[in-house]
Scaffold this active site. Structure first.
Site, short mmCIF file in Angstrom:
data_model
loop_
_atom_site.label_atom_id
_atom_site.label_comp_id
_atom_site.label_asym_id
_atom_site.label_seq_id
_atom_site.Cartn_x
_atom_site.Cartn_y
_atom_site.Cartn_z
N LYS A 276 -17.49 12.79 -8.68
CA LYS A 276 -16.58 13.94 -8.80
C LYS A 276 -16.69 14.51 -10.21
O LYS A 276 -17.58 15.30 -10.48
CB LYS A 276 -15.17 13.53 -8.41
CG LYS A 276 -15.07 13.20 -6.91
CD LYS A 276 -13.68 12.88 -6.47
CE LYS A 276 -13.56 12.81 -4.95
NZ LYS A 276 -14.43 11.80 -4.32
N SER B 120 0.83 -1.20 0.00
CA SER B 120 0.00 0.00 0.00
C SER B 120 0.86 1.25 0.00
O SER B 120 1.75 1.40 0.84
CB SER B 120 -0.91 -0.01 1.23
OG SER B 120 -1.69 1.16 1.32
N THR C 58 -6.78 14.15 7.43
CA THR C 58 -6.69 14.10 5.97
C THR C 58 -5.27 14.37 5.50
O THR C 58 -4.79 13.76 4.54
CB THR C 58 -7.67 15.11 5.35
OG1 THR C 58 -8.98 14.88 5.88
CG2 THR C 58 -7.71 14.96 3.85
N THR D 210 -26.74 -3.95 0.19
CA THR D 210 -27.11 -2.53 0.19
C THR D 210 -28.02 -2.24 -0.99
O THR D 210 -27.96 -2.91 -2.02
CB THR D 210 -25.85 -1.64 0.12
OG1 THR D 210 -26.21 -0.28 0.38
CG2 THR D 210 -25.18 -1.72 -1.24
N LYS E 179 0.18 -6.58 5.63
CA LYS E 179 0.24 -5.31 4.92
C LYS E 179 1.66 -4.77 4.93
O LYS E 179 2.31 -4.75 5.97
CB LYS E 179 -0.70 -4.29 5.57
CG LYS E 179 -0.60 -2.89 4.97
CD LYS E 179 -1.53 -1.91 5.65
CE LYS E 179 -1.13 -1.65 7.08
NZ LYS E 179 -1.95 -0.59 7.72
#
EC number: 2.3.1.37
Length: 563
Positions: free
Chosen positions: A376, A251, A491, A405, A270
């Site tokens: 977006k 990642s 963020t 869902t 990971k």
């Protein structure tokens, strides 16, 4: 899963007495969660690196954390503190060697006399912590006006208008007449909602047609639509980790939270590699046999800094070390390439624009899994994956985030499909957006206002302090009627707070000049650092470090959209 079971059976004498089939019934996430709660296994996991971020091997540690534990009774002392959570008919299948007798009961008197946990106080303390570190988020009531894009009004007072400079509706497709008309027509005919999950009344022509359009966009066999790309990333990455035997994730350190959480939920090993650092990625890939399943997860455009991932080089490494590539094009679809398929398409621009032959396999063909958004550049809502037919069918069949869902509304899917097809047919919006981005970056550079250098459409204006970033955002809004949201932790890292500016085709030069003048006024009033100040301090995020980058869109490519 098998790897986790083997490691657990070695570390804990109680797990060691439990059959592998019983352990597997818990699943990766539940087994790890239960182990983390155990004072014995929790310590073992910390020592042996179960939760380490990069390249650790849980089986390599030798610390004997059970040396002082009495195992003669055959019952886990941690589990014995709790009442049975399984029906009595399933006691024989208890994991960790638990029995009804061994589990015992919670002392009745202590339970009745204990003080009730103060939930509201707990919530308040968590909120106060956010206020103290200046990362508490305030939401501005911004109501974007379709007929006056990129203008909006605040709250319920429609006369209180501002110019929006931070929306992710990059191309203004949310108010494009082609999109809006498609949604109106579908809404009138099919109603508001889909009526259920895809398996129960929610599968319809709009989903089929949208997925076909997405698959064609990315030149893949199939696609699957989710309620958002957060859900698409989380569901798909977690499923890969759970399904692939002994899977290892690789990642990028700057990956989006949806990818981070998807990897975490997958429960597999990971390895985090330094942002866009190919040497670091290769060094970490080389530690594992080629036969080990590997997923390299990364993005094409990183939205907070505007950097672009080295897609072709990562595909080369994936081929060399036996990995598959998982490419998030959320901030690139609609924005790059002759048809708006993203950066992977843009890297072979002439091939897809004029049919020019390439000396190698097109990069889009080499990427195994694409993920993207409809919310977006396409101006609607929803997310998706695209890949081989077998891969997509596996996700469709196993991913809870897709299965359980409600389907997106028909009108939303019709609008998204109209947006994709519209952007396939023209480059004028992308070119206008890129032109306005360059104009703003050049004007800010001339004034020494620090912009994190990057080749994309993102304009990250560096502030470097959470409180000052919010003050700058507030001042722009109240004094200049310009809305730019401050971006802070989590963020971006603490100390790298910024204002994230996103020009659109609707931000003509007059509006761009207003923004630059307003930022200049705010920088003076708050005495914020300029490029020369960051240079004197050694630089940060590429600002003041002599970093120069070329825009991904070349002048020749921009000229195609101006014809």
């Amino acid at each position: 899963m098998e790897s986790l079971v083997r490691q657990s059976k070695k570390l804990c004498p109680y797990i060691g007495r439990t059959s592998a089939s019983s352990l597997k019934q818990l699943g990766n996430g539940r087994l790890t969660q239960k182990a983390g709660q155990c004072p014995i296994m929790g310590k073992a996991m910390g020592v042996r690196g179960f939760k380490s971020d990069a390249g650790s091997n849980a089986e390599s540690a030798t610390v004997d954390v059970h040396a002082a534990v009495d195992t003669s009774k055959g019952t886990c002392p941690h589990a014995a503190q709790y009442s049975p959570v399984y029906p009595s008919s399933r006691l024989d299948n208890y994991p960790f060697g638990m029995t009804q007798r061994g589990l015992g009961k919670v002392p009745t008197q202590d339970a009745h006399n204990a003080t009730t946990f103060n939930y509201e106080s707990f919530y308040e303390n968590k909120i106060n912590a956010k206020h103290q570190d200046k990362s508490y988020r305030y939401f501005n009531n911004i109501n974007r006006l379709a007929a006056e894009f990129p203008r909006a009004h605040r709250g319920s007072i429609e006369e209180d208008k501002v110019t929006v400079w931070c929306a992710n509706d990059y191309l203004g497709m949310g108010r494009n007449p082609v999109v809006v008309d498609a949604m109106h027509e579908t809404l009138d005919k099919y109603g508001a909602g889909a009526g259920g999950t895809r398996n129960i009344a929610g599968h319809n022509r709009h989903a089929v047609e949208l997925e076909a359009a997405i698959a064609d966009l990315h030149k893949k066999e199939a696609a699957l639509v989710f309620s958002s790309c957060y859900v698409a990333n989380d569901s798909t990455l977690s499923l890969l980790g759970q399904a692939l035997p002994n899977c290892v994730y690789f990642s990028d350190a700057s990956n989006h939270a949806s990818m981070i959480h998807g990897i975490r939920h997958g429960g597999s090993e990971k390895v985090v590699w330094k942002h866009n650092d190919l040497a670091d990625l290769e060094a970490k890939l080389a530690r594992y046999p080629k036969s080990t399943p590997k997923v390299i997860a990364f993005e094409s455009v990183y939205s907070m800094c505007g950097s672009i991932g080295p897609i072709e080089e990562i595909c080369d490494l994936a081929d060399k070390y036996g990995a598959i590539t998982f490419l998030d094009e959320v901030h690139a679809v609609g924005m790059y390439g002759p048809t708006g398929a993203g950066v992977a398409e843009h890297l072979d621009f002439e091939h897809y624009h004029s049919g020019a032959q390439t000396q190698r396999q097109p990069i889009m063909d080499r990427v195994d899994i694409f993920t993207g958004t409809l919310g977006k550049a396409y101006g609607c809502v929803g997310g998706y994956i695209a890949g081989s037919a077998k891969f997509v069918d596996m996700v469709r069949s196993y991913a809870p985030g897709f299965i359980f869902t409600t389907t997106l509304p028909p009108a939303t899917m019709a609008g998204a499909r109209a947006a994709i097809n519209y952007q396939k047919a023209t480059m004028k919006d992308r070119v206008a957006q890129q032109t306005h981005t360059r104009y703003v970056k050049d004007k800010l550079a001339n004034r020494g206002i620090p912009v994190v250098p990057n080749p994309s459409h993102i304009v990250p204006v560096l502030v470097g302090d959470a409180q000052k970033a919010k003050a700058a955002s507030d001042l722009l809004l109240t004094k200049h009627q310009i809305y730019v949201q401050a971006i802070n932790f989590p963020t971006v890292p603490i100390g790298q707070e910024r204002l994230r500016v996103t020009p659109t085709p609707g931000h003509h030069e007059g509006l761009c000049d207003e923004l630059v003048a307003a930022l200049e006024d705010v920088w003076q009033e708050l005495d914020l650092k300029r490029v020369e100040d960051w240079t004197a301090e050694g630089g940060l995020c590429g600002v003041g470090e002599g970093v120069e980058v070329e825009p991904l869109w070349s002048e020749e490519q921009l000229s195609y959209g101006r014809d």
